[in-house]
Scaffold this motif. Structure first.
Motif, short mmCIF file in Angstrom:
data_model
loop_
_atom_site.label_atom_id
_atom_site.label_comp_id
_atom_site.label_asym_id
_atom_site.label_seq_id
_atom_site.Cartn_x
_atom_site.Cartn_y
_atom_site.Cartn_z
N ALA A 256 0.80 -1.17 0.05
CA ALA A 256 0.02 0.03 0.04
C ALA A 256 0.77 1.41 0.10
O ALA A 256 0.50 2.13 -0.67
N GLY A 257 1.92 1.19 0.73
CA GLY A 257 2.89 2.26 0.72
C GLY A 257 3.53 2.64 -0.47
O GLY A 257 3.65 3.62 -1.10
N LEU A 258 3.82 1.60 -1.18
CA LEU A 258 4.44 1.76 -2.88
C LEU A 258 3.27 2.30 -3.64
O LEU A 258 3.82 3.16 -4.42
N VAL A 259 2.08 1.97 -3.47
CA VAL A 259 1.01 2.47 -4.32
C VAL A 259 1.12 3.98 -4.10
O VAL A 259 0.82 4.79 -5.06
N ALA A 260 1.12 4.13 -2.94
CA ALA A 260 0.89 5.73 -2.37
C ALA A 260 2.06 6.39 -2.85
O ALA A 260 1.81 7.65 -3.56
N ALA A 261 3.31 5.97 -2.80
CA ALA A 261 4.22 6.66 -3.43
C ALA A 261 4.19 6.92 -4.99
O ALA A 261 4.59 7.94 -5.26
N ASN B 11 0.67 17.18 -32.07
CA ASN B 11 -0.46 17.37 -30.72
C ASN B 11 -0.23 16.46 -29.69
O ASN B 11 -0.66 16.99 -28.63
N ILE B 12 0.69 15.57 -29.79
CA ILE B 12 1.03 14.85 -28.45
C ILE B 12 1.85 15.53 -27.33
O ILE B 12 1.65 15.13 -26.29
N GLY B 13 2.11 16.66 -27.78
CA GLY B 13 2.98 17.32 -26.83
C GLY B 13 2.16 17.78 -25.71
O GLY B 13 2.45 18.09 -24.72
N ILE B 14 0.79 18.02 -26.11
CA ILE B 14 -0.09 18.38 -24.96
C ILE B 14 -0.06 17.22 -23.80
O ILE B 14 -0.31 17.71 -23.00
N LEU B 15 0.06 16.09 -24.56
CA LEU B 15 0.06 14.95 -23.32
C LEU B 15 1.39 14.83 -22.72
O LEU B 15 1.52 13.67 -21.80
N ALA B 16 2.50 15.48 -23.15
CA ALA B 16 3.79 15.25 -22.35
C ALA B 16 3.71 15.29 -20.74
O ALA B 16 4.24 14.34 -20.50
N PRO B 17 3.39 16.30 -20.03
CA PRO B 17 3.20 16.20 -18.45
C PRO B 17 2.77 14.86 -17.84
O PRO B 17 2.95 14.37 -17.11
N ILE B 18 1.37 14.59 -18.40
CA ILE B 18 0.86 13.26 -17.96
C ILE B 18 1.41 12.30 -18.37
O ILE B 18 1.74 11.17 -17.42
N ALA B 19 2.29 11.94 -19.63
CA ALA B 19 2.93 10.93 -20.03
C ALA B 19 4.22 10.61 -19.08
O ALA B 19 4.54 9.80 -18.57
N ILE B 20 4.86 11.85 -18.82
CA ILE B 20 5.91 11.94 -18.10
C ILE B 20 5.70 11.53 -16.41
O ILE B 20 6.11 10.57 -15.99
N GLY B 21 4.37 11.85 -16.07
CA GLY B 21 3.86 11.61 -14.48
C GLY B 21 3.61 9.94 -14.66
O GLY B 21 3.96 9.42 -13.56
N LEU B 22 3.15 9.52 -15.83
CA LEU B 22 2.60 8.32 -15.61
C LEU B 22 3.74 7.25 -15.84
O LEU B 22 3.88 6.13 -15.01
N ILE B 23 4.97 7.63 -16.44
CA ILE B 23 6.20 6.81 -16.64
C ILE B 23 6.81 6.66 -15.21
O ILE B 23 7.15 5.58 -14.85
N VAL B 24 6.91 7.65 -14.50
CA VAL B 24 7.33 7.83 -13.21
C VAL B 24 6.64 7.15 -12.15
O VAL B 24 7.29 6.11 -11.78
N GLY B 25 5.34 6.99 -12.27
CA GLY B 25 4.58 6.43 -11.26
C GLY B 25 4.71 4.71 -11.55
O GLY B 25 4.73 3.90 -10.69
N ALA B 26 4.62 4.34 -12.91
CA ALA B 26 4.77 2.93 -13.30
C ALA B 26 6.12 2.40 -12.94
O ALA B 26 6.22 1.30 -12.24
N ASN B 27 7.18 3.33 -12.97
CA ASN B 27 8.66 2.72 -12.71
C ASN B 27 8.77 2.64 -11.15
O ASN B 27 9.45 1.98 -10.86
N ILE B 28 7.93 3.57 -10.37
CA ILE B 28 7.87 3.36 -8.98
C ILE B 28 7.48 1.96 -8.62
O ILE B 28 7.70 1.30 -7.77
N LEU B 29 6.26 2.01 -9.17
CA LEU B 29 5.66 0.46 -8.86
C LEU B 29 6.58 -0.73 -9.22
O LEU B 29 6.56 -1.83 -8.49
N ALA B 30 7.42 -0.58 -10.40
CA ALA B 30 8.31 -1.86 -10.77
C ALA B 30 9.58 -1.50 -9.98
O ALA B 30 10.17 -2.90 -9.48
N GLY B 31 10.17 -0.52 -9.53
CA GLY B 31 11.43 -0.51 -8.84
C GLY B 31 11.30 0.09 -7.34
O GLY B 31 12.53 -0.07 -6.72
N GLY B 32 10.19 0.47 -6.96
CA GLY B 32 10.28 1.08 -5.53
C GLY B 32 10.65 0.17 -4.53
O GLY B 32 11.56 0.52 -3.55
N ALA B 33 10.52 -1.09 -4.73
CA ALA B 33 10.74 -2.13 -3.53
C ALA B 33 12.06 -2.62 -3.43
O ALA B 33 12.55 -2.87 -2.63
N PHE B 34 12.72 -2.02 -4.55
CA PHE B 34 14.37 -2.39 -4.71
C PHE B 34 15.17 -1.52 -4.21
O PHE B 34 16.08 -1.79 -3.48
#
Length: 252
Positions: A56-61, A170-193
């Motif tokens: 749960a802490g990992l998901v919150a982070a 036009n994909i540039g409009i999505l840049a901030p959310i794409a960047i936020g999503l990849i960081v969140g996904a990587n934390i789920l993958a590597g945060g425990a390590f």
């Protein structure tokens, strides 16, 4: 080749108004991002008696960092480009999209933003610990180095594809959310390590406030190597040398 696009810049750039405004934007964005991300860990520890290393802490982070980065990039995008990360700035420098002088200003602002965020967080919570990044007991520095390289590669590659590429459209409009999503996904993958930093500034602030430097070099070497690989790969294979145009600060 990207190396041919590298620019040192002029020392006079340090005093230019737009460069200082951009550095201030980076400082504020990193402060907001780190305060939210690190604060989520402090809050979770308080609510669960130091159980932030649970699933749960990992998901919150992951959520706090993903949401926080989305906002931090968005609010600085039109001023500094919304790097919010020394590794992103380094990748932009290698691709010729920012000068060395401006990059140093960004680094100073980003590191200060992280330190101030952690200091404010410690003060506002009555002296609660702002945990520094560390490796899990069964993870070696080399395991963590590879993790940071791969995760930061994914982050900076995403930045290039959605924010830097002149053909992004036009994909540039999505840049901030794409960047936020990849960081969140990587934390789920590597945060425990190893905590999944991907950002030397994020690791630097807690290390300064708690004065904890164990294996800290990993959180610099990994992100910078991963960023360099992503920048070179994207520049060489996906940005045509014939159409390469360094982006002005207002675009990146």
């Amino acid at each position: 080749m990207p190396i041919s696009q590298i620019a040192f810049g002029s020392p006079a750039e340090i005093g230019q108004r737009d460069a200082l405004r951009a550095a201030l934007a980076e400082f504020i964005s990193v402060l907001i991002f780190v305060f939210a991300g690190e604060g989520s860990g402090v809050a979770f520890n308080k609510l669960t008696d130091d159980a932030s290393t649970t699933p749960a802490g990992l998901v919150a982070a992951a959520l706090a960092h993903g949401f926080g980065l989305f906002v931090a990039v968005s609010i600085a995008a039109n001023i500094s480009g919304g790097h919010v990360n020394p590794a992103v700035t380094f990748g932009a420098f290698l691709g010729g999209h920012i000068t060395f002088i401006r990059g140093i200003l960004y680094w100073i602002a980003q590191l200060l933003g992280s330190v101030v965020a952690c200091g404010l967080l410690k003060f506002a919570t009555g002296g609660l610990s702002t945990p520094a990044f560390s490796l899990s007991s069964d993870v070696t520095v080399w395991n963590a180095l590879v993790l940071e390289i791969v995760m930061t590669f994914g982050l900076v590659y995403t930045v290039y594809a959605t924010a830097v590429d002149p053909k992004k459209g036009n994909i540039g409009i999505l840049a901030p959310i794409a960047i936020g999503l990849i960081v969140g996904a990587n934390i789920l993958a590597g945060g425990a390590f190893d905590g999944a930093s991907m950002n030397p500034a994020v690791s630097f602030g807690p290390a300064v406030i708690e004065w904890s430097w164990d294996d800290h070099w990993v959180y610099w070497a990994g992100p910078l190597i991963g960023s360099a690989i992503a920048a070179v790969v994207y520049e060489v294979f996906f940005i045509s040398p014939n159409t390469h145009e360094p982006l002005p600060p207002t675009d990146f």
